[in-house]
Design a protein around this motif. Structure first.
Motif, PDB file in Angstrom:
ATOM      1  N   THR A 172      94.661  32.630   8.539  1.00  0.00           N
ATOM      2  CA  THR A 172      94.508  32.398   7.097  1.00  0.00           C
ATOM      3  C   THR A 172      95.522  31.397   6.574  1.00  0.00           C
TER       4      THR A 172
ATOM      5  N   PRO B 282      94.890  26.576   6.891  1.00  0.00           N
ATOM      6  CA  PRO B 282      93.607  26.054   6.395  1.00  0.00           C
ATOM      7  C   PRO B 282      93.239  24.751   7.098  1.00  0.00           C
TER       8      PRO B 282
ATOM      9  N   THR C  51      90.559  22.105   6.556  1.00  0.00           N
ATOM     10  CA  THR C  51      89.517  21.570   5.705  1.00  0.00           C
ATOM     11  C   THR C  51      89.466  20.052   5.851  1.00  0.00           C
TER      12      THR C  51
ATOM     13  N   ASP D  31      87.926  19.488  -1.669  1.00  0.00           N
ATOM     14  CA  ASP D  31      87.920  20.850  -2.221  1.00  0.00           C
ATOM     15  C   ASP D  31      86.951  21.698  -1.408  1.00  0.00           C
ATOM     16  N   GLN D  32      87.491  22.420  -0.438  1.00  0.00           N
ATOM     17  CA  GLN D  32      86.668  23.201   0.485  1.00  0.00           C
ATOM     18  C   GLN D  32      87.380  24.519   0.747  1.00  0.00           C
ATOM     19  N   GLU D  33      86.763  25.621   0.371  1.00  0.00           N
ATOM     20  CA  GLU D  33      87.414  26.920   0.484  1.00  0.00           C
ATOM     21  C   GLU D  33      87.581  27.319   1.947  1.00  0.00           C
ATOM     22  N   TRP D  34      88.760  27.826   2.269  1.00  0.00           N
ATOM     23  CA  TRP D  34      89.065  28.324   3.621  1.00  0.00           C
ATOM     24  C   TRP D  34      88.975  29.842   3.566  1.00  0.00           C
ATOM     25  N   VAL D  35      87.858  30.402   4.035  1.00  0.00           N
ATOM     26  CA  VAL D  35      87.585  31.822   3.867  1.00  0.00           C
ATOM     27  C   VAL D  35      87.887  32.632   5.121  1.00  0.00           C
ATOM     28  N   SER D  36      88.398  31.994   6.149  1.00  0.00           N
ATOM     29  CA  SER D  36      88.633  32.672   7.422  1.00  0.00           C
ATOM     30  C   SER D  36      89.569  33.864   7.259  1.00  0.00           C
ATOM     31  N   ARG D  37      89.256  34.958   7.968  1.00  0.00           N
ATOM     32  CA  ARG D  37      90.147  36.127   8.007  1.00  0.00           C
ATOM     33  C   ARG D  37      91.175  36.006   9.121  1.00  0.00           C
TER      34      ARG D  37
END
Length: 335
Positions: A165, A168, A170, A156-162
Protein backbone atom coordinates in the motif's frame (compact mmCIF):
# COMPACT_ATOMS: atom_id res chain seq x y z
CA UNK A 1 27.86 -12.81 9.85
CA UNK A 2 30.26 -14.66 7.56
CA UNK A 3 28.34 -17.41 5.83
CA UNK A 4 30.51 -20.39 4.89
CA UNK A 5 30.33 -22.99 2.16
CA UNK A 6 29.97 -22.92 -1.59
CA UNK A 7 26.28 -21.98 -1.43
CA UNK A 8 25.72 -19.11 0.97
CA UNK A 9 22.93 -16.79 -0.11
CA UNK A 10 20.37 -16.41 2.67
CA UNK A 11 18.00 -13.88 4.11
CA UNK A 12 19.78 -12.86 7.30
CA UNK A 13 17.90 -12.64 10.57
CA UNK A 14 17.96 -9.69 12.98
CA UNK A 15 20.72 -11.21 15.15
CA UNK A 16 22.99 -12.49 12.37
CA UNK A 17 24.67 -9.42 10.94
CA UNK A 18 21.72 -8.14 8.94
CA UNK A 19 21.61 -4.43 8.10
CA UNK A 20 19.43 -2.15 10.17
CA UNK A 21 16.00 -2.21 8.53
CA UNK A 22 14.19 1.13 8.27
CA UNK A 23 10.87 1.06 10.08
CA UNK A 24 8.93 2.73 7.26
CA UNK A 25 9.24 3.37 3.56
CA UNK A 26 9.47 7.08 4.41
CA UNK A 27 12.62 6.39 6.43
CA UNK A 28 13.89 4.25 3.56
CA UNK A 29 13.52 7.10 1.08
CA UNK A 30 15.40 9.47 3.37
CA UNK A 31 18.20 6.98 3.94
CA UNK A 32 18.51 5.38 0.48
CA UNK A 33 21.20 7.76 -0.72
CA UNK A 34 23.51 6.27 1.92
CA UNK A 35 23.02 2.69 0.75
CA UNK A 36 26.02 1.00 -0.93
CA UNK A 37 26.95 2.37 -4.33
CA UNK A 38 29.19 -0.48 -5.45
CA UNK A 39 26.83 -3.48 -5.33
CA UNK A 40 26.77 -3.95 -9.10
CA UNK A 41 25.72 -7.46 -10.17
CA UNK A 42 28.38 -9.27 -12.13
CA UNK A 43 31.30 -7.54 -10.43
CA UNK A 44 32.03 -10.00 -7.64
CA UNK A 45 29.43 -8.95 -5.07
CA UNK A 46 26.23 -10.34 -6.56
CA UNK A 47 25.66 -12.71 -3.65
CA UNK A 48 26.04 -9.82 -1.22
CA UNK A 49 23.57 -7.70 -3.18
CA UNK A 50 20.90 -10.37 -3.45
CA UNK A 51 21.40 -11.38 0.17
CA UNK A 52 20.80 -7.76 1.16
CA UNK A 53 17.60 -7.64 -0.90
CA UNK A 54 16.40 -10.95 0.54
CA UNK A 55 17.12 -9.73 4.06
CA UNK A 56 15.12 -6.56 3.45
CA UNK A 57 12.27 -8.61 1.97
CA UNK A 58 12.16 -10.93 4.97
CA UNK A 59 11.80 -7.91 7.25
CA UNK A 60 9.45 -5.73 5.17
CA UNK A 61 8.62 -6.15 1.50
CA UNK A 62 7.63 -2.50 1.21
CA UNK A 63 11.15 -1.47 2.18
CA UNK A 64 12.65 -4.01 -0.22
CA UNK A 65 10.37 -2.78 -3.01
CA UNK A 66 11.63 0.77 -2.50
CA UNK A 67 15.33 -0.11 -2.23
CA UNK A 68 15.63 -2.65 -5.07
CA UNK A 69 14.97 -0.27 -8.02
CA UNK A 70 17.13 2.42 -6.42
CA UNK A 71 20.10 0.05 -6.24
CA UNK A 72 19.28 -1.25 -9.72
CA UNK A 73 19.26 2.27 -11.15
CA UNK A 74 22.62 3.07 -9.62
CA UNK A 75 24.03 -0.21 -10.97
CA UNK A 76 22.69 0.64 -14.45
CA UNK A 77 24.26 4.09 -14.31
CA UNK A 78 27.56 2.59 -13.21
CA UNK A 79 27.44 0.05 -16.06
CA UNK A 80 26.78 2.88 -18.50
CA UNK A 81 29.77 4.81 -17.20
CA UNK A 82 27.60 7.64 -15.83
CA UNK A 83 27.40 7.07 -12.06
CA UNK A 84 25.14 9.36 -10.06
CA UNK A 85 27.12 11.62 -7.76
CA UNK A 86 24.25 13.90 -6.77
CA UNK A 87 22.86 11.76 -3.94
CA UNK A 88 19.43 11.35 -5.49
CA UNK A 89 16.80 8.67 -4.94
CA UNK A 90 16.02 6.67 -8.06
CA UNK A 91 13.34 4.52 -9.64
CA UNK A 92 13.39 2.41 -12.80
CA UNK A 93 10.28 2.78 -14.97
CA UNK A 94 10.48 0.30 -17.83
CA UNK A 95 6.98 -1.17 -18.00
CA UNK A 96 4.67 -0.82 -20.97
CA UNK A 97 0.89 -0.81 -20.89
CA UNK A 98 -2.11 -0.73 -23.22
CA UNK A 99 -3.27 2.66 -24.38
CA UNK A 100 -0.21 4.61 -23.20
CA UNK A 101 3.17 5.29 -24.75
CA UNK A 102 6.26 7.32 -23.94
CA UNK A 103 8.31 8.71 -26.85
CA UNK A 104 11.74 10.31 -26.84
CA UNK A 105 12.46 12.94 -29.50
CA UNK A 106 15.86 14.48 -30.17
CA UNK A 107 15.94 18.18 -30.98
CA UNK A 108 18.48 20.95 -31.21
CA UNK A 109 18.55 21.33 -27.43
CA UNK A 110 18.75 17.61 -26.62
CA UNK A 111 16.26 14.87 -25.89
CA UNK A 112 12.68 15.43 -24.77
CA UNK A 113 10.09 13.00 -23.44
CA UNK A 114 6.45 13.08 -24.56
CA UNK A 115 3.66 10.77 -23.43
CA UNK A 116 2.72 8.60 -20.47
CA UNK A 117 4.60 5.87 -18.63
CA UNK A 118 2.59 3.32 -16.61
CA UNK A 119 3.55 1.58 -13.36
CA UNK A 120 5.85 4.27 -11.98
CA UNK A 121 6.36 3.21 -8.37
CA UNK A 122 6.88 6.01 -5.83
CA UNK A 123 7.13 8.60 -8.61
CA UNK A 124 5.70 11.24 -6.29
CA UNK A 125 8.45 10.66 -3.73
CA UNK A 126 11.62 9.97 -5.73
CA UNK A 127 14.07 12.51 -7.10
CA UNK A 128 14.79 10.89 -10.46
CA UNK A 129 14.17 7.83 -12.58
CA UNK A 130 15.53 5.82 -15.45
CA UNK A 131 12.73 5.44 -17.99
CA UNK A 132 12.50 3.55 -21.26
CA UNK A 133 11.00 5.41 -24.20
CA UNK A 134 10.25 4.64 -27.83
CA UNK A 135 12.54 6.11 -30.48
CA UNK A 136 11.71 7.18 -34.03
CA UNK A 137 13.45 4.13 -35.54
CA UNK A 138 11.25 1.71 -33.58
CA UNK A 139 13.82 0.83 -30.92
CA UNK A 140 13.74 1.83 -27.29
CA UNK A 141 16.20 3.95 -25.38
CA UNK A 142 16.88 4.52 -21.70
CA UNK A 143 16.81 8.04 -20.27
CA UNK A 144 17.55 9.67 -16.94
CA UNK A 145 14.95 12.23 -15.97
CA UNK A 146 14.31 14.38 -12.92
CA UNK A 147 10.88 13.77 -11.47
CA UNK A 148 10.60 17.35 -10.18
CA UNK A 149 11.22 18.80 -13.64
CA UNK A 150 8.65 21.04 -15.36
CA UNK A 151 6.24 18.96 -17.42
CA UNK A 152 6.28 15.89 -15.14
CA UNK A 153 2.80 15.13 -13.83
CA UNK A 154 1.44 12.20 -11.85
CA UNK A 155 -1.72 10.86 -13.46
CA UNK A 156 -4.67 10.91 -11.07
CA UNK A 157 -5.05 7.16 -10.63
CA UNK A 158 -6.20 5.58 -7.38
CA UNK A 159 -3.91 2.94 -5.86
CA UNK A 160 -6.35 0.51 -4.25
CA UNK A 161 -3.99 -2.39 -3.61
CA UNK A 162 -4.16 -4.05 -0.18
CA UNK A 163 -0.55 -5.18 -0.62
CA UNK A 164 2.38 -2.78 -0.96
CA UNK A 165 0.00 0.00 0.00
CA UNK A 166 2.92 2.34 0.68
CA UNK A 167 4.37 1.80 -2.83
CA UNK A 168 1.82 3.38 -5.17
CA UNK A 169 2.58 2.43 -8.78
CA UNK A 170 0.62 4.76 -11.00
CA UNK A 171 1.16 6.43 -14.36
CA UNK A 172 3.26 9.54 -14.99
CA UNK A 173 2.72 11.97 -17.88
CA UNK A 174 5.73 13.69 -19.47
CA UNK A 175 5.06 16.86 -21.45
CA UNK A 176 8.19 17.98 -23.32
CA UNK A 177 10.49 17.00 -20.44
CA UNK A 178 14.26 17.25 -20.87
CA UNK A 179 16.01 13.87 -20.43
CA UNK A 180 19.53 12.49 -20.71
CA UNK A 181 20.16 9.30 -22.71
CA UNK A 182 21.82 6.44 -20.81
CA UNK A 183 23.66 4.09 -23.13
CA UNK A 184 23.02 3.63 -26.83
CA UNK A 185 19.55 2.79 -28.24
CA UNK A 186 18.63 -0.73 -27.19
CA UNK A 187 21.48 -0.95 -24.67
CA UNK A 188 19.24 -1.23 -21.61
CA UNK A 189 17.48 -4.36 -22.85
CA UNK A 190 20.49 -5.95 -24.55
CA UNK A 191 23.01 -5.76 -21.70
CA UNK A 192 23.39 -8.84 -19.44
CA UNK A 193 22.66 -6.65 -16.41
CA UNK A 194 19.03 -6.40 -17.53
CA UNK A 195 18.55 -10.03 -16.58
CA UNK A 196 20.56 -9.72 -13.37
CA UNK A 197 18.21 -6.95 -12.26
CA UNK A 198 15.26 -9.28 -12.82
CA UNK A 199 16.83 -11.89 -10.54
CA UNK A 200 17.37 -9.21 -7.90
CA UNK A 201 13.60 -8.72 -7.80
CA UNK A 202 13.24 -12.47 -7.22
CA UNK A 203 15.63 -12.17 -4.26
CA UNK A 204 13.12 -9.74 -2.70
CA UNK A 205 10.30 -12.24 -3.31
CA UNK A 206 12.38 -14.96 -1.68
CA UNK A 207 12.89 -12.77 1.37
CA UNK A 208 9.15 -12.26 1.69
CA UNK A 209 8.59 -16.01 1.58
CA UNK A 210 11.29 -16.48 4.22
CA UNK A 211 9.47 -14.04 6.49
CA UNK A 212 6.28 -16.09 6.16
CA UNK A 213 8.23 -19.30 6.75
CA UNK A 214 9.66 -17.85 9.95
CA UNK A 215 6.13 -17.19 11.22
CA UNK A 216 5.23 -20.86 10.62
CA UNK A 217 8.42 -21.94 12.38
CA UNK A 218 7.49 -19.81 15.39
CA UNK A 219 4.12 -21.57 15.49
CA UNK A 220 5.66 -25.02 15.24
CA UNK A 221 8.62 -24.58 17.58
CA UNK A 222 8.34 -26.78 20.65
CA UNK A 223 4.96 -28.23 19.71
CA UNK A 224 4.05 -31.88 19.17
CA UNK A 225 1.85 -31.31 16.16
CA UNK A 226 2.60 -33.67 13.24
CA UNK A 227 0.49 -31.72 10.75
CA UNK A 228 2.14 -28.42 11.63
CA UNK A 229 5.54 -30.12 11.36
CA UNK A 230 4.56 -31.45 7.93
CA UNK A 231 3.70 -27.93 6.77
CA UNK A 232 6.99 -26.59 8.14
CA UNK A 233 8.93 -29.30 6.35
CA UNK A 234 7.15 -28.54 3.09
CA UNK A 235 8.00 -24.85 3.44
CA UNK A 236 11.63 -25.68 4.16
CA UNK A 237 11.89 -27.76 1.00
CA UNK A 238 10.56 -24.93 -1.10
CA UNK A 239 12.68 -22.21 0.49
CA UNK A 240 15.84 -24.24 0.13
CA UNK A 241 15.17 -24.80 -3.57
CA UNK A 242 14.70 -21.04 -4.08
CA UNK A 243 17.80 -20.24 -2.05
CA UNK A 244 19.93 -22.68 -4.02
CA UNK A 245 18.65 -21.28 -7.32
CA UNK A 246 19.55 -17.73 -6.30
CA UNK A 247 22.93 -18.72 -4.88
CA UNK A 248 23.89 -20.69 -7.98
CA UNK A 249 22.76 -17.81 -10.19
CA UNK A 250 24.87 -15.33 -8.20
CA UNK A 251 27.93 -17.48 -8.75
CA UNK A 252 27.27 -17.76 -12.48
CA UNK A 253 26.69 -14.03 -12.81
CA UNK A 254 29.94 -13.16 -11.07
CA UNK A 255 31.85 -15.76 -13.09
CA UNK A 256 31.07 -13.69 -16.20
CA UNK A 257 30.80 -16.75 -18.43
CA UNK A 258 27.21 -16.39 -19.66
CA UNK A 259 26.32 -14.95 -23.03
CA UNK A 260 23.11 -12.98 -23.57
CA UNK A 261 20.93 -15.99 -24.39
CA UNK A 262 22.25 -17.98 -21.44
CA UNK A 263 21.67 -15.03 -19.12
CA UNK A 264 18.11 -14.70 -20.35
CA UNK A 265 17.42 -18.38 -19.71
CA UNK A 266 19.00 -18.20 -16.26
CA UNK A 267 16.85 -15.25 -15.24
CA UNK A 268 13.65 -16.82 -16.53
CA UNK A 269 14.38 -20.08 -14.72
CA UNK A 270 15.32 -18.47 -11.42
CA UNK A 271 12.37 -16.09 -11.42
CA UNK A 272 9.96 -18.93 -12.22
CA UNK A 273 11.47 -21.10 -9.49
CA UNK A 274 11.27 -18.39 -6.84
CA UNK A 275 7.78 -17.27 -7.86
CA UNK A 276 6.51 -20.85 -7.65
CA UNK A 277 8.08 -21.21 -4.22
CA UNK A 278 6.40 -18.02 -3.04
CA UNK A 279 3.00 -19.19 -4.22
CA UNK A 280 3.52 -22.55 -2.49
CA UNK A 281 4.67 -20.93 0.76
CA UNK A 282 1.67 -18.60 0.79
CA UNK A 283 -0.65 -21.56 0.36
CA UNK A 284 1.07 -23.87 2.85
CA UNK A 285 1.38 -21.15 5.50
CA UNK A 286 -2.33 -20.45 5.17
CA UNK A 287 -3.08 -24.10 5.81
CA UNK A 288 -0.61 -24.26 8.71
CA UNK A 289 -1.67 -21.10 10.54
CA UNK A 290 -5.34 -20.74 9.74
CA UNK A 291 -7.12 -17.38 9.70
CA UNK A 292 -6.01 -15.92 13.04
CA UNK A 293 -2.63 -14.43 12.00
CA UNK A 294 -4.19 -12.98 8.85
CA UNK A 295 -6.91 -11.33 10.90
CA UNK A 296 -5.07 -10.38 14.08
CA UNK A 297 -1.36 -9.92 13.28
CA UNK A 298 -0.64 -6.77 11.30
CA UNK A 299 2.93 -7.73 10.38
CA UNK A 300 2.00 -11.17 9.05
CA UNK A 301 -1.11 -9.96 7.25
CA UNK A 302 0.89 -7.18 5.59
CA UNK A 303 3.66 -9.55 4.51
CA UNK A 304 1.17 -11.96 2.94
CA UNK A 305 -0.66 -9.18 1.08
CA UNK A 306 2.62 -7.57 -0.02
CA UNK A 307 4.01 -10.83 -1.39
CA UNK A 308 0.80 -11.67 -3.22
CA UNK A 309 1.06 -8.37 -5.12
CA UNK A 310 4.83 -8.27 -5.55
CA UNK A 311 5.22 -11.79 -6.94
CA UNK A 312 2.75 -10.99 -9.70
CA UNK A 313 5.60 -9.22 -11.44
CA UNK A 314 6.20 -12.78 -12.60
CA UNK A 315 3.62 -13.17 -15.35
CA UNK A 316 2.69 -16.76 -14.49
CA UNK A 317 1.88 -18.87 -17.54
CA UNK A 318 2.97 -16.12 -19.94
CA UNK A 319 6.51 -16.27 -18.56
CA UNK A 320 6.41 -20.08 -18.59
CA UNK A 321 5.47 -19.91 -22.28
CA UNK A 322 8.28 -17.44 -22.94
CA UNK A 323 10.79 -19.78 -21.27
CA UNK A 324 9.46 -22.73 -23.26
CA UNK A 325 9.72 -20.83 -26.53
CA UNK A 326 13.32 -19.89 -25.78
CA UNK A 327 14.16 -23.54 -25.04
CA UNK A 328 12.33 -24.81 -28.11
CA UNK A 329 14.46 -22.56 -30.32
CA UNK A 330 17.60 -24.46 -29.22
CA UNK A 331 18.38 -27.60 -31.21
CA UNK A 332 19.69 -29.73 -28.34
CA UNK A 333 17.61 -30.33 -25.18
CA UNK A 334 19.02 -28.37 -22.22
CA UNK A 335 18.95 -31.19 -19.67
Amino acid sequence: MALRGTVRLRALGPSSGAPTIPRTVGETLRDMVAWPTDLVPGEGRTTELWELLATLGAADLGVARAVEPHLDARAILAQAGTPDDAGRTWGVFAAEGPGVRLDAVEGDDGWRLHGTKPWCSLAGDLDAALVTAHLADGSRGLFAVGLRAPGVRLVDQEWVSRGLTEIPSTAVAFDDVRATPVGAPGWYLDRPGFWWGGIGVAACWFGGAVGIGRRVHAQAHGREDPLLAMHLGAIDQRLESARRALAEAAGLVDAGSLDASQGRLLAKRVRATVAGVCEDVLRIAGHALGPAPLALEAEHAKRVADLQVYVRQQHAERDDASLGQALAAVEAPPW
